[in-house]
Each structure stands twice: as structure tokens, then as C-alpha cells.
Design a protein around this motif. Structure first.
Motif, PDB file in Angstrom:
ATOM      1  N   TRP A  38       0.852  -1.183   0.000  1.00  0.00           N
ATOM      2  CA  TRP A  38       0.000   0.000   0.000  1.00  0.00           C
ATOM      3  C   TRP A  38       0.891   1.237   0.000  1.00  0.00           C
ATOM      4  CZ3 TRP A  38      -5.112   0.077  -0.834  1.00  0.00           C
ATOM      5  CH2 TRP A  38      -5.829  -1.122  -0.652  1.00  0.00           C
ATOM      6  N   ILE A  39       0.516   2.192  -0.844  1.00  0.00           N
ATOM      7  CA  ILE A  39       1.243   3.447  -0.993  1.00  0.00           C
ATOM      8  C   ILE A  39       0.186   4.554  -1.009  1.00  0.00           C
ATOM      9  CG2 ILE A  39       2.824   4.757  -2.469  1.00  0.00           C
ATOM     10  CD1 ILE A  39       2.394   1.126  -3.283  1.00  0.00           C
ATOM     11  N   ARG A  40       0.542   5.719  -0.526  1.00  0.00           N
ATOM     12  CA  ARG A  40      -0.395   6.835  -0.574  1.00  0.00           C
ATOM     13  C   ARG A  40       0.291   8.109  -1.035  1.00  0.00           C
ATOM     14  NH1 ARG A  40      -1.738   8.372   5.785  1.00  0.00           N
ATOM     15  NH2 ARG A  40       0.354   9.158   6.327  1.00  0.00           N
ATOM     16  N   GLN A  41      -0.519   9.035  -1.511  1.00  0.00           N
ATOM     17  CA  GLN A  41      -0.004  10.326  -1.951  1.00  0.00           C
ATOM     18  C   GLN A  41      -0.910  11.426  -1.432  1.00  0.00           C
ATOM     19  OE1 GLN A  41       0.455  10.921  -6.216  1.00  0.00           O
ATOM     20  NE2 GLN A  41       2.131  12.350  -5.817  1.00  0.00           N
ATOM     21  N   PRO A  42      -0.481  12.135  -0.393  1.00  0.00           N
ATOM     22  CA  PRO A  42      -1.263  13.269   0.101  1.00  0.00           C
ATOM     23  C   PRO A  42      -1.285  14.383  -0.939  1.00  0.00           C
ATOM     24  CG  PRO A  42       0.330  12.517   1.737  1.00  0.00           C
ATOM     25  CD  PRO A  42       0.683  11.868   0.439  1.00  0.00           C
ATOM     26  N   PRO A  43      -2.261  15.254  -0.880  1.00  0.00           N
ATOM     27  CA  PRO A  43      -2.340  16.338  -1.869  1.00  0.00           C
ATOM     28  C   PRO A  43      -1.095  17.210  -1.840  1.00  0.00           C
ATOM     29  CG  PRO A  43      -3.899  16.656  -0.065  1.00  0.00           C
ATOM     30  CD  PRO A  43      -3.371  15.290   0.071  1.00  0.00           C
ATOM     31  N   GLY A  44      -0.519  17.422  -3.009  1.00  0.00           N
ATOM     32  CA  GLY A  44       0.647  18.270  -3.134  1.00  0.00           C
ATOM     33  C   GLY A  44       1.947  17.656  -2.669  1.00  0.00           C
ATOM     34  N   LYS A  45       1.925  16.367  -2.318  1.00  0.00           N
ATOM     35  CA  LYS A  45       3.130  15.710  -1.815  1.00  0.00           C
ATOM     36  C   LYS A  45       3.468  14.479  -2.658  1.00  0.00           C
ATOM     37  CE  LYS A  45       2.414  17.201   2.975  1.00  0.00           C
ATOM     38  NZ  LYS A  45       2.329  16.760   4.404  1.00  0.00           N
ATOM     39  N   GLY A  46       4.592  13.880  -2.370  1.00  0.00           N
ATOM     40  CA  GLY A  46       5.030  12.709  -3.105  1.00  0.00           C
ATOM     41  C   GLY A  46       4.434  11.419  -2.573  1.00  0.00           C
ATOM     42  N   LEU A  47       4.812  10.331  -3.212  1.00  0.00           N
ATOM     43  CA  LEU A  47       4.336   9.019  -2.796  1.00  0.00           C
ATOM     44  C   LEU A  47       4.975   8.605  -1.478  1.00  0.00           C
ATOM     45  CD1 LEU A  47       4.535   7.175  -6.242  1.00  0.00           C
ATOM     46  CD2 LEU A  47       2.463   7.953  -5.085  1.00  0.00           C
ATOM     47  N   GLU A  48       4.171   7.961  -0.639  1.00  0.00           N
ATOM     48  CA  GLU A  48       4.640   7.479   0.657  1.00  0.00           C
ATOM     49  C   GLU A  48       4.317   5.990   0.769  1.00  0.00           C
ATOM     50  OE1 GLU A  48       4.375   8.718   5.366  1.00  0.00           O
ATOM     51  OE2 GLU A  48       2.571   8.924   4.147  1.00  0.00           O
ATOM     52  N   TRP A  49       5.368   5.172   0.912  1.00  0.00           N
ATOM     53  CA  TRP A  49       5.167   3.738   1.085  1.00  0.00           C
ATOM     54  C   TRP A  49       4.661   3.482   2.485  1.00  0.00           C
ATOM     55  CZ3 TRP A  49       8.100   0.519   4.414  1.00  0.00           C
ATOM     56  CH2 TRP A  49       7.845  -0.862   4.260  1.00  0.00           C
ATOM     57  N   MET A  50       3.591   2.706   2.604  1.00  0.00           N
ATOM     58  CA  MET A  50       2.982   2.467   3.907  1.00  0.00           C
ATOM     59  C   MET A  50       3.379   1.112   4.490  1.00  0.00           C
ATOM     60  SD  MET A  50      -0.837   3.972   3.337  1.00  0.00           S
ATOM     61  CE  MET A  50      -1.167   3.983   5.124  1.00  0.00           C
ATOM     62  N   GLY A  51       3.450   0.104   3.635  1.00  0.00           N
ATOM     63  CA  GLY A  51       3.801  -1.206   4.141  1.00  0.00           C
ATOM     64  C   GLY A  51       3.621  -2.260   3.066  1.00  0.00           C
ATOM     65  N   VAL A  52       4.041  -3.475   3.387  1.00  0.00           N
ATOM     66  CA  VAL A  52       3.993  -4.551   2.412  1.00  0.00           C
ATOM     67  C   VAL A  52       3.704  -5.873   3.116  1.00  0.00           C
ATOM     68  CG1 VAL A  52       6.470  -4.999   2.562  1.00  0.00           C
ATOM     69  CG2 VAL A  52       5.220  -5.623   0.483  1.00  0.00           C
ATOM     70  N   SER A  86      -6.901   5.592  14.014  1.00  0.00           N
ATOM     71  CA  SER A  86      -6.757   6.946  14.583  1.00  0.00           C
ATOM     72  C   SER A  86      -6.404   7.974  13.512  1.00  0.00           C
ATOM     73  CB  SER A  86      -5.691   6.935  15.681  1.00  0.00           C
ATOM     74  OG  SER A  86      -5.986   5.998  16.679  1.00  0.00           O
ATOM     75  N   VAL A  87      -7.175   7.998  12.452  1.00  0.00           N
ATOM     76  CA  VAL A  87      -6.849   8.890  11.335  1.00  0.00           C
ATOM     77  C   VAL A  87      -7.107  10.346  11.699  1.00  0.00           C
ATOM     78  CG1 VAL A  87      -7.229   7.104   9.612  1.00  0.00           C
ATOM     79  CG2 VAL A  87      -9.117   8.645  10.266  1.00  0.00           C
ATOM     80  N   SER A  88      -6.403  11.213  11.000  1.00  0.00           N
ATOM     81  CA  SER A  88      -6.567  12.652  11.127  1.00  0.00           C
ATOM     82  C   SER A  88      -6.616  13.239   9.714  1.00  0.00           C
ATOM     83  CB  SER A  88      -5.398  13.246  11.915  1.00  0.00           C
ATOM     84  OG  SER A  88      -4.219  13.199  11.140  1.00  0.00           O
ATOM     85  N   PRO A  89      -6.942  14.524   9.585  1.00  0.00           N
ATOM     86  CA  PRO A  89      -6.976  15.121   8.244  1.00  0.00           C
ATOM     87  C   PRO A  89      -5.652  14.957   7.483  1.00  0.00           C
ATOM     88  CG  PRO A  89      -8.108  16.538   9.777  1.00  0.00           C
ATOM     89  CD  PRO A  89      -7.497  15.428  10.598  1.00  0.00           C
ATOM     90  N   GLU A  90      -4.548  14.804   8.202  1.00  0.00           N
ATOM     91  CA  GLU A  90      -3.249  14.598   7.542  1.00  0.00           C
ATOM     92  C   GLU A  90      -3.168  13.261   6.804  1.00  0.00           C
ATOM     93  OE1 GLU A  90      -3.196  17.890   9.775  1.00  0.00           O
ATOM     94  OE2 GLU A  90      -3.515  15.917  10.696  1.00  0.00           O
ATOM     95  N   ASP A  91      -4.111  12.374   7.071  1.00  0.00           N
ATOM     96  CA  ASP A  91      -4.146  11.090   6.366  1.00  0.00           C
ATOM     97  C   ASP A  91      -4.950  11.159   5.072  1.00  0.00           C
ATOM     98  OD1 ASP A  91      -4.297   9.726   9.605  1.00  0.00           O
ATOM     99  OD2 ASP A  91      -2.616   9.441   8.226  1.00  0.00           O
ATOM    100  N   THR A  92      -5.484  12.332   4.766  1.00  0.00           N
ATOM    101  CA  THR A  92      -6.169  12.513   3.495  1.00  0.00           C
ATOM    102  C   THR A  92      -5.183  12.317   2.356  1.00  0.00           C
ATOM    103  OG1 THR A  92      -7.830  14.021   4.400  1.00  0.00           O
ATOM    104  CG2 THR A  92      -7.366  14.193   2.035  1.00  0.00           C
ATOM    105  N   ALA A  93      -5.533  11.442   1.418  1.00  0.00           N
ATOM    106  CA  ALA A  93      -4.594  11.107   0.346  1.00  0.00           C
ATOM    107  C   ALA A  93      -5.288  10.228  -0.689  1.00  0.00           C
ATOM    108  CB  ALA A  93      -3.386  10.353   0.913  1.00  0.00           C
ATOM    109  N   VAL A  94      -4.612  10.044  -1.809  1.00  0.00           N
ATOM    110  CA  VAL A  94      -4.977   8.993  -2.745  1.00  0.00           C
ATOM    111  C   VAL A  94      -4.201   7.749  -2.321  1.00  0.00           C
ATOM    112  CG1 VAL A  94      -4.994   8.196  -5.131  1.00  0.00           C
ATOM    113  CG2 VAL A  94      -5.410  10.622  -4.608  1.00  0.00           C
ATOM    114  N   TYR A  95      -4.912   6.673  -2.119  1.00  0.00           N
ATOM    115  CA  TYR A  95      -4.307   5.424  -1.658  1.00  0.00           C
ATOM    116  C   TYR A  95      -4.227   4.436  -2.825  1.00  0.00           C
ATOM    117  CZ  TYR A  95      -4.531   6.991   3.170  1.00  0.00           C
ATOM    118  OH  TYR A  95      -4.327   7.686   4.345  1.00  0.00           O
ATOM    119  N   TYR A  96      -3.035   3.870  -2.996  1.00  0.00           N
ATOM    120  CA  TYR A  96      -2.794   2.916  -4.080  1.00  0.00           C
ATOM    121  C   TYR A  96      -2.393   1.554  -3.501  1.00  0.00           C
ATOM    122  CZ  TYR A  96      -2.183   7.098  -7.021  1.00  0.00           C
ATOM    123  OH  TYR A  96      -2.345   8.291  -7.683  1.00  0.00           O
ATOM    124  N   CYS A  97      -2.791   0.496  -4.186  1.00  0.00           N
ATOM    125  CA  CYS A  97      -2.210  -0.814  -3.909  1.00  0.00           C
ATOM    126  C   CYS A  97      -1.327  -1.183  -5.102  1.00  0.00           C
ATOM    127  CB  CYS A  97      -3.276  -1.872  -3.656  1.00  0.00           C
ATOM    128  SG  CYS A  97      -4.473  -2.170  -4.984  1.00  0.00           S
TER     129      CYS A  97
END
Length: 120
Positions: A38-52, A86-97
Motif C-alpha cells: 500500500w502506498i499513498r499520496q497526500p495532496p501536493g506531496k510525493g508518494l509514501e510507502w505504507m507497508g507490504v 486513529s486517522v486525522s486530516p493529515e491522512d487525506t490522500a490517494v491510496y494505491y495498492c
């Protein structure tokens, strides 16, 4: 044809748990792929690897998200899932698998992504 498709709610309230599922078609998550991620990309930011999760079921997480992240799989449905607590607005993103094919050794199969907004 190999395809990954993310699914889940597009809106989650703060402090709740975000749950997404990735359905894999065109190949088995235990034989055609060596790992699913799973990878995510918050608005205006780069891709962030979450885990595998590996083909043996072992998991690894981004240290910055480890305390809130869980990745699991259902081999009978050829799916793998993400839970982020425990999500917060900072977790807003496009989530990819994404999946790493056994034949290429690369994470070269991606879903189209799903927008998740955290807001009350």
C-alpha cells in the motif's frame, strides 16, 4: 490481464479507522506475486510507502506509520487489505495498492488509486 482495484469508503471521520481492500485479478497473490503493498499520496506531496505483505504473509511497515497500520490478506478472495487507525486530516490522500510480480521482481502492477478524505 493483471489488474488491481482498490475499494473502500471515500470519507472517514477523524479518530476512526480507515479500511481499504485491494482485489487482484489475473494472478494469485501467493504465486504470481512475491509481495503486495500500500502506498499513498497526500495532496501536493510525493508518494509514501505504507507497508507490504509478502507471499508468505509476513509484513513490514513504514516506521512512521507502524503503530497505526495493519496489512492483511485473504487468499481465498485474492485480496489484501489496509487498516489505518486513529486517522486525522493529515491522512487525506490517494491510496494505491501495488504488487511485485514474481517474473519481474518489481512493483510494476498498480491499482488506479482511491481518494480518501478524513473530515468530520
Amino acid at each position: 490481464q493483471v489488474q488491481l482495484q482498490e475499494s473502500g469508503p471515500g470519507l472517514v471521520k477523524p479518530s476512526q479507522t480507515l479500511s481499504l481492500t485491494c482485489t487482484v485479478s489475473g494472478g494469485s497473490i501467493t504465486t504470481s506475486y512475491t509481495a503486495s503493498s500500500w502506498i499513498r499520496q497526500p495532496p501536493g506531496k510525493g508518494l509514501e510507502w505504507m507497508g507490504v505483505i509478502g507471499d508468505d504473509g509476513r509484513t513490514w511497515y513504514n516506521p512512521s506509520l507502524k503503530s497505526r497500520t495493519s496489512i492483511s490478506r485473504d487468499t481465498t478472495k485474492n485480496q489484501f487489505s489496509l487498516q489505518l487507525s486513529s486517522v486525522s486530516p493529515e491522512d487525506t490522500a490517494v491510496y494505491y495498492c501495488a504488487a511485485r510480480r514474481r517474473t519481474t521482481g518489481r512493483f510494476d502492477v498498480w491499482g488506479q488509486g482511491t481518494q480518501v478524505t478524513v473530515s468530520s
